[in-house]
Design a protein around this motif. Structure first.
Motif, PDB file in Angstrom:
ATOM      1  N   ARG A   1       0.869  -1.168   0.000  1.00 43.33           N
ATOM      2  CA  ARG A   1       0.000   0.000   0.000  1.00 43.33           C
ATOM      3  C   ARG A   1       0.911   1.224   0.000  1.00 43.33           C
ATOM      4  O   ARG A   1       1.712   1.399   0.916  1.00 43.33           O
ATOM      5  CB  ARG A   1      -0.875   0.032   1.245  1.00 43.33           C
ATOM      6  N   LYS A   2       0.775   2.051  -1.006  1.00 41.40           N
ATOM      7  CA  LYS A   2       1.616   3.241  -1.098  1.00 41.40           C
ATOM      8  C   LYS A   2       1.339   4.214   0.033  1.00 41.40           C
ATOM      9  O   LYS A   2       2.241   4.872   0.528  1.00 41.40           O
ATOM     10  CB  LYS A   2       1.418   3.940  -2.445  1.00 41.40           C
ATOM     11  N   ALA A   3       0.104   4.280   0.453  1.00 45.37           N
ATOM     12  CA  ALA A   3      -0.293   5.265   1.465  1.00 45.37           C
ATOM     13  C   ALA A   3       0.433   5.075   2.796  1.00 45.37           C
ATOM     14  O   ALA A   3       0.861   6.036   3.410  1.00 45.37           O
ATOM     15  CB  ALA A   3      -1.798   5.206   1.690  1.00 45.37           C
ATOM     16  N   ASP A   4       0.592   3.816   3.233  1.00 49.06           N
ATOM     17  CA  ASP A   4       1.182   3.604   4.558  1.00 49.06           C
ATOM     18  C   ASP A   4       2.355   2.625   4.575  1.00 49.06           C
ATOM     19  O   ASP A   4       2.898   2.327   5.627  1.00 49.06           O
ATOM     20  CB  ASP A   4       0.113   3.159   5.556  1.00 49.06           C
ATOM     21  N   GLY A   5       2.760   2.102   3.422  1.00 51.54           N
ATOM     22  CA  GLY A   5       3.917   1.217   3.361  1.00 51.54           C
ATOM     23  C   GLY A   5       3.652  -0.224   3.761  1.00 51.54           C
ATOM     24  O   GLY A   5       4.559  -1.040   3.794  1.00 51.54           O
ATOM     25  N   TYR A   6       2.395  -0.563   4.046  1.00 53.13           N
ATOM     26  CA  TYR A   6       2.057  -1.942   4.410  1.00 53.13           C
ATOM     27  C   TYR A   6       2.438  -2.873   3.275  1.00 53.13           C
ATOM     28  O   TYR A   6       2.241  -2.573   2.106  1.00 53.13           O
ATOM     29  CB  TYR A   6       0.561  -2.054   4.707  1.00 53.13           C
ATOM     30  N   MET A   7       3.009  -4.027   3.625  1.00 56.29           N
ATOM     31  CA  MET A   7       3.396  -5.010   2.621  1.00 56.29           C
ATOM     32  C   MET A   7       3.033  -6.396   3.121  1.00 56.29           C
ATOM     33  O   MET A   7       3.172  -6.695   4.308  1.00 56.29           O
ATOM     34  CB  MET A   7       4.889  -4.941   2.354  1.00 56.29           C
ATOM     35  N   ALA A   8       2.575  -7.236   2.214  1.00 56.00           N
ATOM     36  CA  ALA A   8       2.258  -8.619   2.553  1.00 56.00           C
ATOM     37  C   ALA A   8       2.490  -9.488   1.325  1.00 56.00           C
ATOM     38  O   ALA A   8       2.437  -9.001   0.190  1.00 56.00           O
ATOM     39  CB  ALA A   8       0.812  -8.745   3.010  1.00 56.00           C
ATOM     40  N   LEU A   9       2.757 -10.757   1.578  1.00 50.37           N
ATOM     41  CA  LEU A   9       2.888 -11.725   0.495  1.00 50.37           C
ATOM     42  C   LEU A   9       1.582 -12.488   0.373  1.00 50.37           C
ATOM     43  O   LEU A   9       0.993 -12.878   1.379  1.00 50.37           O
ATOM     44  CB  LEU A   9       4.031 -12.706   0.790  1.00 50.37           C
ATOM     45  N   ARG A  10       1.136 -12.672  -0.874  1.00 49.31           N
ATOM     46  CA  ARG A  10      -0.088 -13.423  -1.134  1.00 49.31           C
ATOM     47  C   ARG A  10       0.121 -14.305  -2.347  1.00 49.31           C
ATOM     48  O   ARG A  10       0.869 -13.956  -3.253  1.00 49.31           O
ATOM     49  CB  ARG A  10      -1.257 -12.474  -1.411  1.00 49.31           C
TER      50      ARG A  10
END
Length: 108
Positions: free
Chosen positions: A23-32
């Motif tokens: 998510r560009k807005a908050d830097g959240y990252m996850a693998l899916r």
């Protein structure tokens, strides 16, 4: 995370791979997991049902990749929580900007 994504794309005849979601807005990252062709997201359960029918060595490899992805996602969330806590603590501190008065050039 990036290396694990790349490794899942190198499996011969693969039908799914791990993709980074940011998510560009908050830097959240996850693998899916994603399906090849449709690029449809797969849940952990759907991914498991797909690799459960594969030969033992390949199935074990996918199980390890899945476990690593879940661990990376969990670590990322924990670290984001710690960063959030540190930001809140730093905003709550009431430390004066200057510990002592700064002398002016006029001598006062």
């Amino acid at each position: 995370m990036v290396a694990l994504c790349a490794a899942t794309k190198k499996v011969a005849g693969y039908s799914m791979y791990l993709a980074e979601h940011r998510r560009k807005a908050d830097g959240y990252m996850a693998l899916r997991w994603r399906e090849i062709g449709t690029r449809k997201h797969l849940s952990w359960e759907e991914a498991h049902s797909r690799y459960a029918v594969l030969p033992t060595v390949l199935r074990q490899w996918y199980e390890q990749a899945n476990a690593q992805a879940q661990e990376f996602n969990s670590q990322h969330l924990k670290l984001r929580g710690l960063v959030r806590e540190l930001k809140l603590l730093s905003q709550q501190r009431k430390v004066p900007t200057f510990a002592r008065p700064i002398p002016s050039r006029s001598g006062t």
